[in-house]
Design a protein around this motif. Sequence first.
Motif, short mmCIF file in Angstrom:
data_model
loop_
_atom_site.label_atom_id
_atom_site.label_comp_id
_atom_site.label_asym_id
_atom_site.label_seq_id
_atom_site.Cartn_x
_atom_site.Cartn_y
_atom_site.Cartn_z
N ILE A 1 -30.66 -5.78 -129.51
CA ILE A 1 -31.84 -5.86 -128.65
C ILE A 1 -32.34 -7.30 -128.59
N LEU A 2 -32.39 -7.96 -129.75
CA LEU A 2 -32.85 -9.36 -129.78
C LEU A 2 -31.92 -10.24 -128.96
N GLN A 3 -30.62 -9.94 -129.02
CA GLN A 3 -29.66 -10.75 -128.28
C GLN A 3 -29.91 -10.68 -126.77
N VAL A 4 -30.03 -9.45 -126.22
CA VAL A 4 -30.26 -9.36 -124.77
C VAL A 4 -31.69 -9.75 -124.39
N ALA A 5 -32.56 -9.74 -125.41
CA ALA A 5 -33.93 -10.18 -125.14
C ALA A 5 -34.01 -11.71 -125.12
N GLY A 6 -32.89 -12.37 -125.48
CA GLY A 6 -32.89 -13.84 -125.50
C GLY A 6 -33.56 -14.40 -126.73
N LEU A 7 -33.63 -13.58 -127.81
CA LEU A 7 -34.32 -14.04 -129.02
C LEU A 7 -33.36 -14.19 -130.20
N ALA A 8 -32.05 -14.08 -129.94
CA ALA A 8 -31.10 -14.05 -131.06
C ALA A 8 -31.07 -15.36 -131.84
N GLY A 9 -31.35 -16.47 -131.17
CA GLY A 9 -31.25 -17.76 -131.86
C GLY A 9 -32.48 -18.11 -132.68
N GLU A 10 -33.52 -17.28 -132.59
CA GLU A 10 -34.78 -17.61 -133.27
C GLU A 10 -34.63 -17.49 -134.79
N GLU A 11 -35.36 -18.34 -135.49
CA GLU A 11 -35.31 -18.33 -136.95
C GLU A 11 -36.00 -17.09 -137.50
N GLY A 12 -35.65 -16.75 -138.72
CA GLY A 12 -36.41 -15.73 -139.44
C GLY A 12 -35.74 -14.38 -139.49
N VAL B 1 -12.53 4.44 -121.78
CA VAL B 1 -11.24 5.13 -121.80
C VAL B 1 -11.14 6.03 -123.03
N TRP B 2 -11.43 5.45 -124.18
CA TRP B 2 -11.23 6.16 -125.44
C TRP B 2 -12.54 6.61 -126.07
N SER B 3 -13.64 6.16 -125.53
CA SER B 3 -14.89 6.35 -126.26
C SER B 3 -16.07 6.29 -125.31
N THR B 4 -17.22 6.70 -125.85
CA THR B 4 -18.47 6.46 -125.12
C THR B 4 -18.97 5.07 -125.52
N LEU B 5 -19.34 4.29 -124.51
CA LEU B 5 -19.85 2.93 -124.76
C LEU B 5 -21.37 3.02 -124.85
N TYR B 6 -21.94 2.42 -125.88
CA TYR B 6 -23.39 2.39 -126.06
C TYR B 6 -23.84 0.93 -126.03
N GLY B 7 -24.87 0.65 -125.27
CA GLY B 7 -25.31 -0.73 -125.22
C GLY B 7 -26.70 -0.88 -124.65
N PHE B 8 -27.01 -2.10 -124.27
CA PHE B 8 -28.31 -2.43 -123.67
C PHE B 8 -28.08 -3.35 -122.48
N LEU B 9 -28.84 -3.12 -121.43
CA LEU B 9 -28.87 -4.03 -120.28
C LEU B 9 -30.29 -4.56 -120.19
N ALA B 10 -30.42 -5.87 -120.10
CA ALA B 10 -31.77 -6.46 -120.00
C ALA B 10 -32.00 -6.98 -118.59
N LEU B 11 -33.20 -6.71 -118.08
CA LEU B 11 -33.61 -7.25 -116.78
C LEU B 11 -34.67 -8.31 -117.00
N ALA C 1 -30.62 -10.06 -117.14
CA ALA C 1 -30.79 -11.12 -118.14
C ALA C 1 -29.62 -11.11 -119.13
N GLY C 2 -29.06 -9.93 -119.38
CA GLY C 2 -27.94 -9.87 -120.32
C GLY C 2 -27.47 -8.44 -120.53
N ILE C 3 -26.30 -8.34 -121.14
CA ILE C 3 -25.75 -7.01 -121.47
C ILE C 3 -25.07 -7.11 -122.83
N THR C 4 -25.09 -6.02 -123.56
CA THR C 4 -24.35 -5.98 -124.83
C THR C 4 -23.97 -4.53 -125.12
N PHE C 5 -22.83 -4.35 -125.79
CA PHE C 5 -22.42 -3.02 -126.25
C PHE C 5 -22.34 -3.07 -127.76
N TYR C 6 -23.06 -2.15 -128.42
CA TYR C 6 -23.07 -2.18 -129.88
C TYR C 6 -22.17 -1.12 -130.49
#
Length: 246
Positions: free
Chosen positions: A47-58, A133-143, A151-156
Amino acid sequence: MSQDSVTKTIGVATGICLFCSLFVSVAAVKLRPRQVKNQRLDRIQNILQVAGLAGEEGDPEALYQERIQPAYIDLKTGQAVSEDQYQPDQVESIPAEQDLAGIKLRPLQSVVYQRIDGQTMARLILPIQGKGVWSTLYGFLALEEDLQTVAGITFYEHAETPGLGGEIDNPNWKSSWAGKRAYDEDGNVVIEVIKGQVDPASSDADRQIDGLSGATLTTRGVDNLIQYWLGENGYGPYLKRLREER
Ligand SMILES: Cc1cc2nc3c(=O)[nH]c(=O)nc-3n(C[C@H](O)[C@H](O)[C@H](O)COP(=O)(O)O)c2cc1C
């Protein structure tokens, strides 16, 4: 009893099996809380990654608590529900002709995540899922804040083949989504994942995503799930309501 009797061999083998199964069972039960914690942390980091907060410290958990606000919604009406009313396990079957994402059951409610900057929503993060194909994909799309631009997409979570469908995790491919147009001015879904490469000279380039080579089926799965979740049976009513409230 003789050292190499059949009874003794079976007895030792049974003893070892019992010991091992007991060990595995105890380990599974004992490690379950840690697994759950790690799964939650992984979701938070995505969630932080697609929110654009992944690089933040802490500490990611603290950052999540501080900057991300969950919102509970009724998917059909797009209306907010309170956290107490939120029932993630309530599902209904999806008529086959509507089931673009191939998930068969849809939740009646969902939780979405808002990245809050100051007092305002800077990004909206939508959980997505659908068949590969082999699985259900779970992820997040950010607007983005305009609710039109990706803004971004990721599959976890998925089990697509590494190097083929698994390229949905490729950072270059994921970054190609940023800035693409998800909706037109009238709120129609216009984004699409195409087969092959996007022609940069095309007037559609701002709403098209490259397909993954050698993985047309996973690519199609991603396109289908995006169409589903951004459409009328996914977050469409909620996004419409947010746009109207502006
Ligand atoms: C062992 C194996 C694993 C595969 N895994 C995937 C996969 O994860 N995703 C996918 O789209 N295609 C996968 N394929 C390939 C598909 O069967 C199909 O050939 C491919 O999607 C066609 O893509 P293309 O039109 O880009 O060549 C796999 C094929 C094999 C033999």
